[in-house]
Write a protein that holds these residues in place. Structure first.
Motif, mmCIF file in Angstrom:
data_model
loop_
_atom_site.group_PDB
_atom_site.id
_atom_site.type_symbol
_atom_site.label_atom_id
_atom_site.label_comp_id
_atom_site.label_asym_id
_atom_site.label_seq_id
_atom_site.Cartn_x
_atom_site.Cartn_y
_atom_site.Cartn_z
ATOM 1 N N HIS A 25 56.048 93.563 -39.678
ATOM 2 C CA HIS A 25 55.613 94.825 -40.203
ATOM 3 C C HIS A 25 54.013 94.929 -40.020
ATOM 4 C CE1 HIS A 25 54.494 98.267 -42.999
ATOM 5 N NE2 HIS A 25 54.946 98.720 -42.040
ATOM 6 N N ASN A 26 53.405 95.301 -39.040
ATOM 7 C CA ASN A 26 52.221 95.390 -38.843
ATOM 8 C C ASN A 26 51.718 94.035 -38.448
ATOM 9 O OD1 ASN A 26 51.966 98.165 -39.246
ATOM 10 N ND2 ASN A 26 51.405 97.820 -41.431
ATOM 11 N N GLY A 27 52.589 93.417 -37.654
ATOM 12 C CA GLY A 27 52.178 91.939 -37.366
ATOM 13 C C GLY A 27 52.497 90.793 -38.200
ATOM 14 N N LYS A 28 52.683 91.178 -39.527
ATOM 15 C CA LYS A 28 52.904 90.309 -40.560
ATOM 16 C C LYS A 28 54.499 89.983 -40.951
ATOM 17 C CE LYS A 28 48.512 90.287 -41.877
ATOM 18 N NZ LYS A 28 47.517 89.288 -41.513
ATOM 19 N N PRO A 29 54.778 88.840 -40.986
ATOM 20 C CA PRO A 29 56.502 88.608 -41.072
ATOM 21 C C PRO A 29 56.604 88.793 -42.935
ATOM 22 C CG PRO A 29 55.029 86.612 -41.174
ATOM 23 C CD PRO A 29 54.506 87.730 -40.794
ATOM 24 N N VAL A 30 57.748 89.226 -42.893
ATOM 25 C CA VAL A 30 58.568 89.393 -44.241
ATOM 26 C C VAL A 30 60.020 88.722 -43.881
ATOM 27 C CG1 VAL A 30 59.503 90.672 -46.079
ATOM 28 C CG2 VAL A 30 57.288 91.496 -44.695
ATOM 29 N N VAL A 31 60.175 87.686 -44.698
ATOM 30 C CA VAL A 31 61.509 86.746 -44.434
ATOM 31 C C VAL A 31 62.359 86.867 -45.716
ATOM 32 C CG1 VAL A 31 60.337 85.277 -42.814
ATOM 33 C CG2 VAL A 31 60.358 84.589 -45.202
ATOM 34 N N SER A 33 66.478 87.906 -46.544
ATOM 35 C CA SER A 33 67.156 89.231 -46.427
ATOM 36 C C SER A 33 66.976 89.961 -47.785
ATOM 37 C CB SER A 33 68.678 88.985 -46.485
ATOM 38 O OG SER A 33 69.298 88.083 -45.339
ATOM 39 N N LEU A 34 67.000 89.446 -48.971
ATOM 40 C CA LEU A 34 66.715 90.135 -50.158
ATOM 41 C C LEU A 34 65.447 90.749 -50.302
ATOM 42 C CD1 LEU A 34 68.723 88.492 -52.909
ATOM 43 C CD2 LEU A 34 69.340 90.694 -51.883
ATOM 44 N N VAL A 35 64.669 89.756 -49.975
ATOM 45 C CA VAL A 35 63.155 90.250 -49.941
ATOM 46 C C VAL A 35 62.776 91.079 -48.918
ATOM 47 C CG1 VAL A 35 60.524 89.155 -49.432
ATOM 48 C CG2 VAL A 35 62.498 87.851 -50.712
ATOM 49 N N ILE A 36 63.366 91.239 -47.639
ATOM 50 C CA ILE A 36 63.017 92.023 -46.951
ATOM 51 C C ILE A 36 63.731 93.626 -47.308
ATOM 52 C CG2 ILE A 36 63.960 93.119 -44.324
ATOM 53 C CD1 ILE A 36 63.762 89.733 -43.502
ATOM 54 N N VAL A 37 64.942 93.636 -47.956
ATOM 55 C CA VAL A 37 65.387 94.878 -48.282
ATOM 56 C C VAL A 37 64.509 95.528 -49.313
ATOM 57 C CG1 VAL A 37 67.369 95.878 -49.382
ATOM 58 C CG2 VAL A 37 67.818 94.328 -47.714
ATOM 59 N N GLU A 38 64.168 94.734 -50.322
ATOM 60 C CA GLU A 38 63.186 95.390 -51.383
ATOM 61 C C GLU A 38 61.915 95.614 -50.787
ATOM 62 O OE1 GLU A 38 62.904 93.974 -55.345
ATOM 63 O OE2 GLU A 38 64.535 92.538 -55.208
ATOM 64 N N THR A 43 58.207 99.994 -49.501
ATOM 65 C CA THR A 43 56.985 100.400 -48.173
ATOM 66 C C THR A 43 57.483 101.776 -47.928
ATOM 67 O OG1 THR A 43 56.766 98.022 -47.580
ATOM 68 C CG2 THR A 43 56.093 99.878 -46.066
ATOM 69 N N TRP A 44 58.750 102.050 -47.754
ATOM 70 C CA TRP A 44 59.146 103.339 -47.274
ATOM 71 C C TRP A 44 59.546 104.232 -48.393
ATOM 72 C CZ3 TRP A 44 59.476 99.211 -44.120
ATOM 73 C CH2 TRP A 44 58.313 99.394 -42.925
ATOM 74 N N THR A 45 58.972 105.004 -49.123
ATOM 75 C CA THR A 45 59.538 105.686 -50.550
ATOM 76 C C THR A 45 59.972 106.921 -50.174
ATOM 77 O OG1 THR A 45 57.195 106.113 -50.971
ATOM 78 C CG2 THR A 45 58.011 103.958 -51.683
ATOM 79 N N SER A 46 60.001 107.438 -49.070
ATOM 80 C CA SER A 46 60.356 108.805 -49.058
ATOM 81 C C SER A 46 61.776 109.286 -49.218
ATOM 82 C CB SER A 46 60.309 109.330 -47.653
ATOM 83 O OG SER A 46 61.080 108.634 -46.782
#
Length: 184
Positions: A25-31, A33-38, A43-46
């Motif tokens: 996301h924006n060139g930064k890694p998030v690794v 599964s659970l961390v990514i889902v949270e 991040t997208w709160t709509s």
């Protein structure tokens, strides 16, 4: 992504565990599964959140998601690894873990109540992959006789409109799982 050999991107973006999934996301890694889902949820709160609003509900959801990742998944993998008496013991362990999970579902449509939440998303492999996995191994870990509440959850989960919109076909899942097994 190829898991064997690991691509330079996997090694670059997840140098600690050297595995998927990785969200960029924006060139930064998030690794993980659970961390990514949270991360996605925060991040997208709509839309509605996958976590309950109250702190106790959040902690319970995180507990069961971690239980699935840290206890249930490795136990299921042991069933595949072992043969004979060791496999029988591994199957018994998985069934006992499923019973604990099933008890958490009592009186609820989804782990999150009436809507799909963090625990349901974490447990998606039970609904999406486990049937194919059992078929490939020639064993049955989950049945309506042994685990009726969990089986009802699987049906509810697979038939929810949001899951139906993004669910790959059974053939695609089978091919992916077969490819995964060959890479081990």
């Amino acid at each position: 992504e190829s898991l064997s050999p690991k691509s330079p991107e996997i090694l670059k973006y997840n140098p600690v565990h050297k595995k998927l999934p990785i969200l960029l996301h924006n060139g930064k890694p998030v690794v993980e599964s659970l961390v990514i889902v949270e991360y996605i949820d925060e991040t997208w709160t709509s839309g509605s959140s996958i976590l309950p609003a109250d702190p106790l509900g959040k902690s319970n959801a995180r507990f069961w998601a971690k239980f699935i990742d840290d206890k249930l998944m490795p136990a299921i993998m042991n069933v595949r690894r072992y043969q004979g008496e060791e496999q029988v013991k591994a199957i018994d362990e998985v069934v006992e873990l499923f019973k604990l999970l099933e008890n958490e579902l009592k009186g609820k449509k989804f782990f999150g109540g009436d809507t799909i939440g963090l625990v349901d998303i974490t447990a998606n492999f039970i609904a999406l992959w486990l049937g194919i996995h059992q078929e490939m191994m020639g064993i049955q870990l989950v049945s309506k006789e042994k685990l009726p509440i969990l089986c009802k959850w699987i049906d509810e989960y697979l038939n929810s409109s949001i899951i139906k919109q993004s669910l790959p076909s059974r053939d695609e899942l089978s091919a992916a799982l077969l490819s995964y097994h060959k890479s081990l």
